[in-house]
Design a protein around this motif. Structure first.
Motif, PDB file in Angstrom:
ATOM      1  N   ASP A   1       0.852  -1.203   0.000  1.00 46.24           N
ATOM      2  CA  ASP A   1       0.000   0.000   0.000  1.00 46.24           C
ATOM      3  C   ASP A   1       0.877   1.238   0.000  1.00 46.24           C
ATOM      4  O   ASP A   1       1.904   1.287   0.677  1.00 46.24           O
ATOM      5  N   ILE A   2       0.429   2.239  -0.776  1.00 47.26           N
ATOM      6  CA  ILE A   2       1.223   3.471  -0.841  1.00 47.26           C
ATOM      7  C   ILE A   2       0.588   4.509   0.079  1.00 47.26           C
ATOM      8  O   ILE A   2      -0.549   4.925  -0.138  1.00 47.26           O
ATOM      9  N   SER A   3       1.308   4.867   1.133  1.00 48.46           N
ATOM     10  CA  SER A   3       0.712   5.831   2.059  1.00 48.46           C
ATOM     11  C   SER A   3       0.965   7.264   1.615  1.00 48.46           C
ATOM     12  O   SER A   3       0.081   8.100   1.716  1.00 48.46           O
ATOM     13  N   TYR A   4       2.163   7.569   1.143  1.00 53.00           N
ATOM     14  CA  TYR A   4       2.471   8.943   0.741  1.00 53.00           C
ATOM     15  C   TYR A   4       2.977   8.975  -0.694  1.00 53.00           C
ATOM     16  O   TYR A   4       3.771   8.121  -1.093  1.00 53.00           O
ATOM     17  N   CYS A   5       2.526   9.980  -1.419  1.00 49.19           N
ATOM     18  CA  CYS A   5       3.042  10.197  -2.770  1.00 49.19           C
ATOM     19  C   CYS A   5       3.637  11.607  -2.798  1.00 49.19           C
ATOM     20  O   CYS A   5       2.911  12.598  -2.705  1.00 49.19           O
ATOM     21  N   PHE A   6       4.964  11.676  -2.850  1.00 52.66           N
ATOM     22  CA  PHE A   6       5.644  12.980  -2.887  1.00 52.66           C
ATOM     23  C   PHE A   6       5.769  13.366  -4.351  1.00 52.66           C
ATOM     24  O   PHE A   6       6.621  12.839  -5.064  1.00 52.66           O
ATOM     25  N   CYS A   7       4.885  14.254  -4.796  1.00 52.93           N
ATOM     26  CA  CYS A   7       4.771  14.450  -6.246  1.00 52.93           C
ATOM     27  C   CYS A   7       5.288  15.811  -6.706  1.00 52.93           C
ATOM     28  O   CYS A   7       5.069  16.189  -7.858  1.00 52.93           O
ATOM     29  N   GLY A   8       5.969  16.554  -5.799  1.00 50.37           N
ATOM     30  CA  GLY A   8       6.514  17.846  -6.214  1.00 50.37           C
ATOM     31  C   GLY A   8       5.426  18.762  -6.703  1.00 50.37           C
ATOM     32  O   GLY A   8       4.388  18.910  -6.044  1.00 50.37           O
ATOM     33  N   ASP A   9       5.639  19.349  -7.889  1.00 47.66           N
ATOM     34  CA  ASP A   9       4.654  20.304  -8.402  1.00 47.66           C
ATOM     35  C   ASP A   9       3.809  19.720  -9.532  1.00 47.66           C
ATOM     36  O   ASP A   9       3.244  20.452 -10.335  1.00 47.66           O
ATOM     37  N   LEU A  10       3.729  18.385  -9.576  1.00 45.34           N
ATOM     38  CA  LEU A  10       2.826  17.778 -10.555  1.00 45.34           C
ATOM     39  C   LEU A  10       1.386  18.048 -10.128  1.00 45.34           C
ATOM     40  O   LEU A  10       0.544  18.479 -10.921  1.00 45.34           O
ATOM     41  N   ILE A  11       1.153  17.817  -8.850  1.00 42.52           N
ATOM     42  CA  ILE A  11      -0.191  18.017  -8.301  1.00 42.52           C
ATOM     43  C   ILE A  11      -0.037  18.929  -7.081  1.00 42.52           C
ATOM     44  O   ILE A  11       0.860  18.719  -6.264  1.00 42.52           O
TER      45      ILE A  11
END
Ligand code: PLP
Length: 756
Positions: A537-547
Motif C-alpha cells: 500500500d502506498i501511504s504517501y506520494c511525494f509528487c513535487g509540483d505535478l499536483i
C-alpha cells in the motif's frame, strides 16, 4: 505599579509591545473615569459644570506646552496622531495651491509611519497639487540622508520627518536636519512626527522651526482617541474639521474631555520632578541591556536590526537567526509575552518596509520581532520579563529550535513518520522510520538550519535528500543540507535529484521509497512513493509540483509539457489509491493533508480526465487555457490553483465548546506546535481529562491522517492560539470527509480575555 502586567492571575501577560499601544496607567484611568462621571461638563457650556470642564481643558493645554517646550504656537486637541498628520498636510497643501515651483516635491522619510506617505499621496491627489512624492532614503542605521534633503529642499512644498521610529526606535538629529532644510529653504513646511518621542526624549519645539508636530495619547499611557497637534506660530492652517467652532474654530466638535483629562494627568507625571513613575534614560538603558542579555542567553544567535546607540532605549528590534518571526511570536505568545512582528499597524504585511529601507537582509526584514516597553516600566516587571524569556530555553531545546547544550534534552518533537516543514508556500517533507532513518524531500534553503537541528537533536541518519524536480524558482538546497548534516547523511553516488544511482528503492524499516518518472510540470519531474513492504500500500506520494492541493502544477514554464502531464497523472492513478496522501512541493491553499480522493474532488480537471469524461486532447486544451489565463492574472507560481471553497464549518464559542465536551464522542484537537503548549494546557483550560485532547500541529496533519489518529464518526473541536490555524485545519479535515468538525472561534486568545 504594574503597567504591562495585566492582572489576570491564571495567565499573567507580559506586555512588551508599547510602541503599538500602552495600557492606561491606573492614576490616569482614575481621572478619565472621574471626568466621565463627575467633571463631565461640555467646555462650551456657560454654567459652572461647563466652566470646570473648560478650566481642565485649558490647564491641559498649558501643561502640554511645558512638556513639549512650546511656549508659543498653537496646541490643538485631536483624535490622535493620524488626524494631526492630516491637519498638517491639508493645511500645507491648501496654502501651497498657487505655488510657483516648477517641479514641486513632497518629501518624507523612507521609514516614516504609513500615515505620513499615505496622507501626502492622498491629499496631493485630492487637492490636485501634482507634486512628486519622494521618499528620503536612510542609511543602514536608519538615519535620513541629509544630502538628499539638501538637494530637494528648494523644490519642496512640505518635508516630513520623524523624531523616533516606531519599529526600530531610531532617532534623528533634528537640529542637523533643521540646519539642512533651513539653509536651502526658509519657507517650506516641516512636519516632525513626534509620536514615539514623547516621554523618551527631551523636546523644545518653540526653539525650532518645526511647523507641525503630531502626538498621540495611547502611545504613552493615555487612552486611545486623544492626541495633540503643535502648530508653529505663523504656519499655514486650515481647519480640518469645521462645525461648532470649538478649539477657537481650529478643530470643531465637542472636545474629548475624558481623553484630555487623561493627558492632563500624564503631563503632570512627566513634569513632576519628584515623581518617579517615568524612569530616567539611564534606567531605561539598563532595562534594555537586561532584555538584550536574556534574549541572547535564550536564543543564542540573534541579529539586532538597529544600533542601540542610535535608538531610544525602549525598543529592541531583532531577528532570531534560524527561527521565523512566526515561530518566535507563537512561542512568546504561548508564554504570555506579547511582542510584535514589525509594526502592529501593518500586521499582515510579511516584510518590514522600515528594515527594507535600511538595507536589511530578506531574513531580517521578513522575521523581525519588535520588543518595546514604556518609560513607566518597573524594575520588577523587567526582571519578570527576563525570567519568562529565559524560561523558554528548555522548550526551544526540546523542540529542536535551538541545538541543545544539555546532555539529555527532553524530546518533544516527534519526528517519527511524516513531518511537513514550510517556508511561505513551499513544502519540504521529512520522513523518519522507527529506526530513525530519514529521507528529506524537497529541502528548502531557508529551512536548512531547522532541519539540521532536528536531525542532530533527534539523532537521525539521513539516507537520502531528494528533489522532485529542479525547482526553477529557487536554488536546490540538497547539497547545502548534505554538507550541513555531515556524517548524519549517508552520502552515496546520486543522480541530480539526489536518488542513489544504483538503487531501485530506498529501504525504510517496514516501508520503502520508490521513484517514478512523472514529467509534465518539467521534463525531470519525478514522484516518490512510500510503500509498505508487506502490503505494498502506498501511504504517501511525494509528487513535487505535478499536483498541488486544489490544482495541478503549471505547464507554461520552460520544459513543461501538458501531454506528458496527462500520462503521468494517468500512470500515478494506477499506482495510488484514494487514501494515499498527496505531498506536494507547494501549497497555496493551506491544505496540510490532501488525500487522492479529496484531491480529485477539489480538482475537477483531474477528476474528469481520470474518469474519462474529458479526452486527453480536451484536457490539454483546457489546462493550457487555464494556465495561460492565470499567468496574466497571478504571479508566476509553480502551479495555479483555484481558491478552494471553505467548507461550511461551525464556529463555537468557548461556552459552546465546553458544553459539547460533555459528550463522550467529542474531542479537542490542539493544532498548535508542541513548543506552544508550555503555558496553556488545553485539558486544564477546558477542564477535561487529558485523553480528550489530541495534539496534531499542522506540520503533522498528513501524518495523523495516515496513522488513522482520527475517526470520522467522532466530533472534533479544533483549537489554536487565535482561531486561524485551527480554522484552516478544520477546513482541511472537512475536505477529507470529516463531517463533525468545529472551530473554536477566536482561539485561546478570547478564552483568556473572557470575551466569549
Ligand atoms: N506615527 C507613528 C510614529 C506611530 O507609531 C503611530 C502609531 O502607530 C502613528 C503615527 C499613528 O498614531 P495614531 O494611532 O494616534 O493615529
Amino acid at each position: 505599579m504594574a503597567n504591562f502586567f495585566l492582572p489576570d492571575d491564571a495567565n499573567q501577560q507580559i506586555y512588551l509591545d508599547a510602541n503599538a499601544t500602552t495600557p492606561v496607567l491606573p492614576q490616569i484611568a482614575d481621572v478619565v473615569s472621574h471626568t466621565m462621571q463627575v467633571c463631565f461638563g461640555n467646555p462650551s457650556s456657560s454654567h459652572i459644570t461647563g466652566i470646570q470642564a473648560k478650566y481642565l481643558l485649558e490647564q491641559t493645554r498649558s501643561k502640554a506646552r511645558d512638556v513639549i517646550g512650546a511656549s508659543d504656537g498653537d496646541i490643538l486637541f485631536t483624535s490622535g496622531a493620524t488626524e494631526g498628520i492630516q491637519t498638517a498636510v491639508v493645511s500645507t497643501l491648501i496654502a501651497a495651491k498657487n505655488h510657483q515651483i516648477e517641479n514641486p516635491v513632497l518629501l518624507y522619510g523612507a521609514t516614516e509611519h504609513k500615515a505620513v506617505p499615505n496622507t501626502l499621496k492622498h491629499w496631493n491627489n485630492v487637492l490636485d497639487i501634482n507634486a512628486q512624492v519622494l521618499a528620503i532614503p536612510v542609511d543602514k542605521y536608519g538615519i535620513l540622508d541629509h544630502e538628499f534633503i539638501r538637494k530637494h529642499a528648494a523644490n519642496a512644498l512640505m518635508i516630513c520627518t520623524m523624531a523616533v521610529n516606531n519599529e526600530t526606535g531610531v532617532f534623528q538629529d533634528l537640529a542637523a536636519i533643521e540646519q539642512v532644510i533651513r539653509s536651502e529653504n526658509t519657507r517650506v513646511a516641516w512636519m516632525v512626527d513626534c509620536v514615539q518621542a514623547l516621554g523618551k526624549t527631551r523636546l523644545a519645539l518653540s526653539q525650532t522651526t518645526i511647523d507641525y508636530a503630531p502626538f498621540s495619547g495611547h502611545k504613552l499611557y493615555a487612552p486611545k482617541g486623544i492626541g495633540v497637534l503643535y502648530i508653529r506660530k505663523g504656519s499655514a492652517y486650515t481647519p480640518f474639521i469645521a462645525g461648532g467652532g470649538q478649539e477657537s474654530g481650529m478643530r470643531s466638535g465637542t472636545e474629548n474631555l475624558p481623553g484630555i483629562a487623561g493627558l492632563n494627568e500624564l503631563f503632570s507625571l512627566l513634569l513632576d520632578k519628584e515623581n518617579h513613575t517615568f524612569k530616567s534614560l539611564e534606567q531605561l538603558h539598563a532595562f534594555r541591556k537586561q532584555l538584550h542579555e536574556a534574549l541572547i542567553d535564550t536564543f543564542g544567535s540573534i541579529t539586532f536590526n538597529h544600533e542601540f546607540e542610535y535608538s531610544v532605549p525602549t525598543t529592541l528590534n531583532f531577528a532570531v537567526n534560524e527561527l521565523t518571526s512566526k515561530e518566535v511570536m507563537d512561542l512568546f505568545d504561548a508564554a504570555g509575552i506579547r511582542v510584535s512582528g514589525g509594526s502592529a499597524c501593518s500586521s499582515g504585511a510579511n516584510r518590514s518596509f522600515v528594515l527594507d529601507a535600511m538595507g536589511a537582509s530578506d531574513w531580517q526584514s521578513e522575521n523581525a520581532i519588535r520588543m518595546s516597553f514604556g518609560p513607566a516600566v518597573t524594575e520588577q516587571e523587567i526582571n519578570y520579563a527576563c525570567d519568562k524569556i529565559r524560561s523558554l530555553k528548555p522548550i526551544l531545546e526540546a523542540n529542536c529550535l535551538v541545538v541543545s547544550d544539555s546532555t539529555s534534552p527532553q524530546q518533544e518533537v516527534c519526528a517519527i513518520d511524516l513531518t511537513q516543514l514550510r517556508h511561505q508556500a513551499a513544502c519540504c517533507w521529512l520522513y523518519v522510520d522507527s529506526n530513525k532513518h530519514a529521507v528529506v524531500i524537497d529541502p528548502i534553503i531557508e529551512l536548512i538550519p531547522r532541519m539540521a537541528k532536528i536531525v542532530a537533536t533527534q539523532g537521525l541518519l539521513v539516507k537520502a535528500i531528494l528533489d522532485t524536480h529542479k525547482h526553477q524558482e529557487r536554488l536546490s538546497a540538497r547539497c547545502l543540507l548534505a554538507k550541513e548534516l555531515a556524517e548524519q547523511y549517508v552520502g552515496k553516488e546520486t543522480d541530480e535529484l539526489g536518488w542513489p544511482v544504483n538503487d531501485e528503492t530506498i529501504p525504510l524499516n517496514t516501508a520503502r521509497l520508490r521513484k517514478v518518472a512523472t514529467p509534465g510540470h518539467s521534463q525531470d519531474s519525478v514522484s516518490y512513493l512510500l510503500e509498505n513492504s508487506l502490503t505494498n500500500d502506498i501511504s504517501y506520494c511525494f509528487c513535487g509540483d505535478l499536483i498541488l492541493p486544489g490544482g495541478l502544477g503549471n505547464t507554461v514554464i520552460s520544459g513543461s509539457d501538458t501531454a506528458q502531464m496527462v500520462q503521468s497523472l494517468k500512470s500515478l492513478a494506477t499506482l495510488i489509491d484514494d487514501t494515499t496522501l498527496i505531498c506536494s512541493g507547494h501549497d497555496y491553499q493551506q491544505c496540510f493533508a490532501m488525500d487522492w480522493h479529496a484531491q480529485k474532488a477539489t480538482t475537477p480537471l483531474l477528476a474528469t480526465l481520470l474518469n474519462g469524461q474529458l479526452s486527453e486532447a480536451e484536457f490539454i486544451e483546457l489546462k493550457q487555457q487555464a494556465d495561460q489565463q492565470k499567468q496574466h492574472t497571478s504571479h508566476p507560481l509553480c502551479g495555479y490553483v483555484d481558491v478552494l471553497e471553505s467548507s461550511p464549518m461551525k464556529q463555537l464559542t468557548s461556552t459552546d465548546a465546553k458544553a459539547m465536551l460533555g459528550d463522550q464522542a467529542t474531542y479537542l484537537i490542539d493544532t498548535r506546535e508542541p513548543y506552544e503548549h508550555g503555558v496553556a494546557n488545553l485539558a486544564e483550560v477546558f477542564n477535561v481529562e487529558n485523553a480528550k485532547v489530541i495534539n496534531i500541529p499542522l506540520s503533522r496533519m498528513a501524518n495523523a491522517i495516515v496513522q488513522g489518529q482520527l475517526d470520522k464518526a467522532k466530533n472534533y473541536i479544533l483549537v489554536c492560539r487565535s482561531g486561524n490555524r485551527s480554522k484552516q485545519a478544520a477546513n482541511n479535515l472537512s475536505q477529507l470527509g470529516f463531517e463533525h468538525v468545529y472551530n473554536l472561534n477566536g482561539g485561546l486568545a478570547l478564552i483568556n480575555s473572557n470575551q466569549q
